[in-house]
Design a protein around this motif. Structure first.
Motif, PDB file in Angstrom:
ATOM      1  N   ARG A 189       0.724  -1.266   0.044  1.00  0.00           N
ATOM      2  CA  ARG A 189      -0.151  -0.297   0.037  1.00  0.00           C
ATOM      3  C   ARG A 189       0.827   1.092   0.456  1.00  0.00           C
ATOM      4  N   LEU A 190       2.197   1.239   0.991  1.00  0.00           N
ATOM      5  CA  LEU A 190       2.999   2.160   0.718  1.00  0.00           C
ATOM      6  C   LEU A 190       3.696   2.824  -1.198  1.00  0.00           C
ATOM      7  N   LEU A 191       4.039   1.516  -1.264  1.00  0.00           N
ATOM      8  CA  LEU A 191       4.692   2.169  -2.511  1.00  0.00           C
ATOM      9  C   LEU A 191       3.817   2.146  -3.290  1.00  0.00           C
ATOM     10  N   ASP A 192       2.124   2.500  -3.075  1.00  0.00           N
ATOM     11  CA  ASP A 192       1.652   2.807  -3.994  1.00  0.00           C
ATOM     12  C   ASP A 192       1.933   4.489  -4.194  1.00  0.00           C
ATOM     13  N   GLU A 193       2.624   5.475  -3.351  1.00  0.00           N
ATOM     14  CA  GLU A 193       2.554   6.389  -3.057  1.00  0.00           C
ATOM     15  C   GLU A 193       3.776   6.986  -4.327  1.00  0.00           C
ATOM     16  N   PRO A 194       4.371   6.200  -4.022  1.00  0.00           N
ATOM     17  CA  PRO A 194       5.938   6.464  -5.332  1.00  0.00           C
ATOM     18  C   PRO A 194       4.982   6.061  -6.498  1.00  0.00           C
ATOM     19  N   ALA A 195       4.793   5.224  -6.447  1.00  0.00           N
ATOM     20  CA  ALA A 195       4.315   4.566  -8.065  1.00  0.00           C
ATOM     21  C   ALA A 195       3.520   5.735  -8.464  1.00  0.00           C
ATOM     22  N   ARG A 196       2.286   6.435  -7.704  1.00  0.00           N
ATOM     23  CA  ARG A 196       0.976   7.285  -8.227  1.00  0.00           C
ATOM     24  C   ARG A 196       1.889   7.979  -8.730  1.00  0.00           C
ATOM     25  N   PHE A 197       3.059   9.269  -7.832  1.00  0.00           N
ATOM     26  CA  PHE A 197       3.374   9.954  -8.506  1.00  0.00           C
ATOM     27  C   PHE A 197       4.542   9.813 -10.029  1.00  0.00           C
ATOM     28  N   ALA A 198       5.167   8.515  -9.803  1.00  0.00           N
ATOM     29  CA  ALA A 198       5.689   8.305 -11.203  1.00  0.00           C
ATOM     30  C   ALA A 198       4.781   7.934 -12.696  1.00  0.00           C
ATOM     31  N   ARG A 199       3.927   7.915 -12.492  1.00  0.00           N
ATOM     32  CA  ARG A 199       3.150   7.644 -13.471  1.00  0.00           C
ATOM     33  C   ARG A 199       2.548   8.950 -13.424  1.00  0.00           C
ATOM     34  N   SER A 200       1.877   9.527 -12.472  1.00  0.00           N
ATOM     35  CA  SER A 200       1.344  11.715 -12.879  1.00  0.00           C
ATOM     36  C   SER A 200       2.337  12.069 -13.731  1.00  0.00           C
ATOM     37  N   GLU A 201       3.902  11.636 -13.364  1.00  0.00           N
ATOM     38  CA  GLU A 201       5.453  12.690 -13.889  1.00  0.00           C
ATOM     39  C   GLU A 201       5.036  11.658 -15.262  1.00  0.00           C
ATOM     40  N   GLY A 202       5.054  10.222 -15.413  1.00  0.00           N
ATOM     41  CA  GLY A 202       5.871   9.999 -16.348  1.00  0.00           C
ATOM     42  C   GLY A 202       6.873   9.949 -16.369  1.00  0.00           C
ATOM     43  N   MET A 203       6.812   9.109 -15.109  1.00  0.00           N
ATOM     44  CA  MET A 203       8.280   8.985 -14.251  1.00  0.00           C
ATOM     45  C   MET A 203       8.094   7.292 -14.714  1.00  0.00           C
ATOM     46  N   ALA A 204       9.316   6.486 -14.638  1.00  0.00           N
ATOM     47  CA  ALA A 204       9.825   5.429 -13.975  1.00  0.00           C
ATOM     48  C   ALA A 204       9.573   5.250 -12.760  1.00  0.00           C
ATOM     49  N   ALA A 205       9.691   4.183 -11.498  1.00  0.00           N
ATOM     50  CA  ALA A 205      10.074   4.134 -10.191  1.00  0.00           C
ATOM     51  C   ALA A 205      10.942   2.907 -10.275  1.00  0.00           C
ATOM     52  N   GLU A 206      11.937   2.775  -9.004  1.00  0.00           N
ATOM     53  CA  GLU A 206      12.825   2.052  -8.807  1.00  0.00           C
ATOM     54  C   GLU A 206      13.110   1.903  -7.021  1.00  0.00           C
ATOM     55  N   VAL A 207      12.651   0.419  -6.809  1.00  0.00           N
ATOM     56  CA  VAL A 207      13.329   0.349  -5.233  1.00  0.00           C
ATOM     57  C   VAL A 207      13.981  -1.248  -5.526  1.00  0.00           C
ATOM     58  N   LEU A 208      14.838  -0.985  -4.129  1.00  0.00           N
ATOM     59  CA  LEU A 208      15.871  -2.319  -4.276  1.00  0.00           C
ATOM     60  C   LEU A 208      15.409  -2.004  -2.406  1.00  0.00           C
ATOM     61  N   VAL A 209      15.357  -4.006  -2.504  1.00  0.00           N
ATOM     62  CA  VAL A 209      14.887  -4.633  -1.587  1.00  0.00           C
ATOM     63  C   VAL A 209      16.100  -5.518  -1.687  1.00  0.00           C
ATOM     64  N   GLU A 210      16.285  -6.241  -0.054  1.00  0.00           N
ATOM     65  CA  GLU A 210      17.263  -6.884  -0.040  1.00  0.00           C
ATOM     66  C   GLU A 210      17.215  -8.386   0.008  1.00  0.00           C
ATOM     67  N   GLU A 211      17.699  -9.298  -0.135  1.00  0.00           N
ATOM     68  CA  GLU A 211      17.832 -10.654  -1.111  1.00  0.00           C
ATOM     69  C   GLU A 211      16.852 -11.116   0.319  1.00  0.00           C
ATOM     70  N   SER A 212      17.092 -11.122   1.269  1.00  0.00           N
ATOM     71  CA  SER A 212      16.324 -11.746   2.981  1.00  0.00           C
ATOM     72  C   SER A 212      15.251 -11.006   3.273  1.00  0.00           C
ATOM     73  N   ARG A 213      14.420 -10.487   2.561  1.00  0.00           N
ATOM     74  CA  ARG A 213      13.545  -9.363   2.952  1.00  0.00           C
ATOM     75  C   ARG A 213      12.352 -10.218   1.923  1.00  0.00           C
ATOM     76  N   SER A 214      11.586 -11.733   1.487  1.00  0.00           N
ATOM     77  CA  SER A 214      10.689 -11.385   0.221  1.00  0.00           C
ATOM     78  C   SER A 214       9.796 -11.487   0.997  1.00  0.00           C
ATOM     79  N   GLU A 215       9.066 -10.874   2.280  1.00  0.00           N
ATOM     80  CA  GLU A 215       8.004  -9.916   2.761  1.00  0.00           C
ATOM     81  C   GLU A 215       8.197  -8.408   1.836  1.00  0.00           C
ATOM     82  N   LEU A 216       9.089  -8.097   1.396  1.00  0.00           N
ATOM     83  CA  LEU A 216       9.054  -6.534   1.309  1.00  0.00           C
ATOM     84  C   LEU A 216       9.512  -7.602  -0.332  1.00  0.00           C
ATOM     85  N   GLN A 217       9.690  -7.970  -1.137  1.00  0.00           N
ATOM     86  CA  GLN A 217       9.825  -8.542  -2.340  1.00  0.00           C
ATOM     87  C   GLN A 217       8.327  -8.874  -2.949  1.00  0.00           C
TER      88      GLN A 217
END
Length: 131
Positions: free
Chosen positions: A70-98
């Motif tokens: 739900r929180l990642l929807d915030e930067p995703a929505r901003f990126a879409r509204s600006e016509g930009m890509a969005a990127e996130v890095l997730v530690e390999e050990s954090r499967s719930e964040l993946q």
């Protein structure tokens, strides 16, 4: 769950969630766009992001899979509204964040850099296609 803009007073709880010093999280609130998720008045997750020339970059996020998605929807929505890509890095050990990144529409884009010795995975959300 309610999502709102973070304020300086949230730094202590953010520090606990991120396992980081409160001063670091206070600076984060001042230097980035930060949203927090609250459930019954308690902060249960957060996301911080900023926009660079080429993309919106998620700098930190944490919470359960559902909260983080739900929180990642915030930067995703901003990126879409600006016509930009969005990127996130997730530690390999954090499967719930993946799972959260995937649920928010990000696609695995390969390995990311090591962060404090831990391998990461890069996820990317492509900008909307103009018609």
């Amino acid at each position: 769950m309610e999502v709102r803009e973070a304020v300086e007073a949230d730094a202590g709880r953010l520090a606990t969630l991120a396992d980081a010093p409160a001063d670091t999280m206070r600076n984060l609130v001042h230097d980035r766009t930060v949203r927090v998720a609250e459930d019954a008045g308690e902060i249960v997750g957060f996301v911080s992001f900023d926009a660079k020339r080429d993309a919106v970059h998620v700098t930190q996020f944490d919470g359960t899979s559902e909260t983080a998605a739900r929180l990642l929807d915030e930067p995703a929505r901003f990126a879409r509204s600006e016509g930009m890509a969005a990127e996130v890095l997730v530690e390999e050990s954090r499967s719930e964040l993946q799972r959260a990144a995937t649920a928010a529409g990000f696609e695995r884009a390969g390995p990311g850099p090591r962060f404090e010795g831990a391998p990461t995975i890069k996820y990317r959300l492509e900008p909307p296609v103009e018609r």
